[in-house]
Design a protein around this motif. Sequence first.
Motif, mmCIF file in Angstrom:
data_model
loop_
_atom_site.group_PDB
_atom_site.id
_atom_site.type_symbol
_atom_site.label_atom_id
_atom_site.label_comp_id
_atom_site.label_asym_id
_atom_site.label_seq_id
_atom_site.Cartn_x
_atom_site.Cartn_y
_atom_site.Cartn_z
ATOM 1 N N ILE A 347 0.855 -1.214 0.000
ATOM 2 C CA ILE A 347 0.000 0.000 0.000
ATOM 3 C C ILE A 347 0.883 1.254 0.000
ATOM 4 C CG2 ILE A 347 -1.720 1.323 1.311
ATOM 5 C CD1 ILE A 347 -2.737 -1.389 2.444
ATOM 6 N N THR A 351 1.028 4.025 -2.974
ATOM 7 C CA THR A 351 0.540 5.394 -2.720
ATOM 8 C C THR A 351 1.665 6.393 -2.456
ATOM 9 O OG1 THR A 351 0.323 4.898 -0.363
ATOM 10 C CG2 THR A 351 -1.632 4.559 -1.728
ATOM 11 N N THR A 353 2.940 6.967 0.434
ATOM 12 C CA THR A 353 2.815 7.556 1.770
ATOM 13 C C THR A 353 2.324 6.494 2.747
ATOM 14 O OG1 THR A 353 1.674 9.235 3.100
ATOM 15 C CG2 THR A 353 0.423 8.323 1.260
ATOM 16 N N LYS A 358 -3.962 10.607 3.341
ATOM 17 C CA LYS A 358 -3.559 10.945 1.962
ATOM 18 C C LYS A 358 -3.857 9.812 0.975
ATOM 19 C CE LYS A 358 0.099 14.034 3.496
ATOM 20 N NZ LYS A 358 1.548 14.223 3.666
ATOM 21 N N MET A 359 -4.648 8.818 1.419
ATOM 22 C CA MET A 359 -4.944 7.660 0.559
ATOM 23 C C MET A 359 -6.421 7.644 0.192
ATOM 24 S SD MET A 359 -2.952 4.657 2.557
ATOM 25 C CE MET A 359 -1.256 4.813 3.040
ATOM 26 N N LEU A 362 -8.179 2.809 -3.526
ATOM 27 C CA LEU A 362 -7.303 1.747 -4.054
ATOM 28 C C LEU A 362 -8.105 0.530 -4.525
ATOM 29 C CD1 LEU A 362 -4.205 1.651 -1.648
ATOM 30 C CD2 LEU A 362 -4.280 2.433 -4.001
ATOM 31 N N ALA A 429 -7.914 3.652 2.952
ATOM 32 C CA ALA A 429 -7.022 3.374 1.815
ATOM 33 C C ALA A 429 -7.773 2.880 0.586
ATOM 34 C CB ALA A 429 -5.965 2.350 2.221
ATOM 35 N N PRO A 434 -10.053 7.589 -5.916
ATOM 36 C CA PRO A 434 -8.621 7.309 -6.042
ATOM 37 C C PRO A 434 -7.782 8.580 -5.980
ATOM 38 C CG PRO A 434 -9.881 6.156 -7.747
ATOM 39 C CD PRO A 434 -10.825 7.103 -7.066
ATOM 40 N N GLN A 435 -6.678 8.494 -5.246
ATOM 41 C CA GLN A 435 -5.705 9.589 -5.152
ATOM 42 C C GLN A 435 -4.639 9.376 -6.227
ATOM 43 O OE1 GLN A 435 -6.023 12.074 -2.810
ATOM 44 N NE2 GLN A 435 -7.935 11.122 -2.177
ATOM 45 N N LEU A 437 -1.419 8.197 -7.713
ATOM 46 C CA LEU A 437 -0.542 7.141 -7.197
ATOM 47 C C LEU A 437 0.919 7.454 -7.472
ATOM 48 C CD1 LEU A 437 -2.597 3.992 -8.251
ATOM 49 C CD2 LEU A 437 -2.622 5.178 -6.077
#
Length: 494
Positions: A347, A351, A353, A358-359, A362, A429, A434-435, A437
């Motif tokens: 993870i 990511t 981090t 901040k996730m 996923l 997470a 989605p953040q 990546l």
Amino acid sequence: MINLLLFPIILPFLFAILLLFFKENVRLQRSLTIIGLLISLVASLFLVAKVKADGVQAVTLGSWPAPFGISMVSDMLSALLVTTTILITIFVVIYSFTSIGEGRERYFYYSAVLFMVTGVNGAFTTGDIFNMFVFFEVLLIASYVLIALGGEKKQLRESIKYVLVNVVSSALFVITVAFLYSVVGTLNMADISVKLMQIGPSGIVTVIAILMLIVFGIKGSIFPLYFWLPGSYAAPPIPVLALFGALLTKVGVYAIMRTYTLFFLSDIGFTHNFLLVLSLLTIIAGCIGALAYFDLKQIIIYNIVIAVGVILFGASVMNEAGISGAIFYLIHDMLIKGALFLLIGIIIHVTGTSNLRKMGGLMKTHAPLGWMYLIAAFGLAGIPPLSGFIGKLLIIKGAFEAGHIWGSLIILASSLIVLLSVIRIFIYAFWGEPQPLAVTGGKQSYRRLMMPAVVLVILSVLYGVGTEWLVPYMADASDVLLQPSIYIDAVLKE
């Protein structure tokens, strides 16, 4: 054939020395490490079969008989722990190929791992209390290398604290062994047990028992001696953290279980109740930590503390259900922590981090990772039929039989908090949007990292589902702890 019990200690040691000569050849180092571990695994499986068939195996080195020579003893508990140690190390090493980085690999990373395995397996197998100190030092020196390897500022800062704490605890260990020797005049663990039975209840023996608990409690991170653990374990890279989390604290836990079932039986009313109270405080402290942090590593590290408390609570109850549960849970925790640390490593790899805030999202991009994490999280919390369930159930049964209702309730409540802490990771997470990546190495490195993590999760599931098949082995392991005479006879009458 009897010297089979030395193989899981000697083989990693020889391969660790061999690797020192191939500093620059990373590919050869990797191959030799896996070969050494696989041969050690085969030897340890043969050892488990041998102990199952013929009972406790003991060998006294040199031509001196026990208790004068140095005894190595393999009962079912130590044989199972040795096998689990090698198994986890194999998967962590495969994971390291992709994640640790060639810079670290060139600086004796694999040698340090194998030296650490030598120390861990030696501590599980030794039948001599001073030799336990020696093997502790072997695994600690290797862990000093691993915690500082790479030389990042955070690693160096935490490694100073880690070294200082362990130097103090090692000094205290030697002093305690000296006290013990002055009382019984022997270092052979079976002989110590016989001599202490002859002495009977004694103030100095109770003091030594508490000193031993402090020494092993620092190594095993029980309350209030776990203060060094969250920072020190979070500093090194994920494979090192997985090894530390799965193996190092368990050596301290094993040492407490062994000494408190073999030696310190003259004042159970005080020593074991003291251990029981400390184990419950350890669970509570771990639960507070697991809920307090938004950092992936810290949440799972505090779950190590909770598990240490649960295992030692089972051991302190001193009845069949409690001890059996403690052994089941000890091996479960080694497997599941190994798997979980590898999964959170993926993870963090994906990511960029370890901060949960901040996730997100996923599940849309890495669904298999999400499902594997969820299975491991449920296993950790003890949801049936996964591996954490049976150990916890037996520990609670043992507590009810011994009349410790409050202890049972605290353990049940801790299961909910463990579930809450790991599900919080899942929600932050894997749910949501989605953040961006930060994958380094793309899909290929992700797949390579997933393979060992997935196999460890599957092993932990099989450990839970195959409980019935494992019961005879666990029964043998708990019999030796509940009936010290089995151990004593095997060593002194070999």
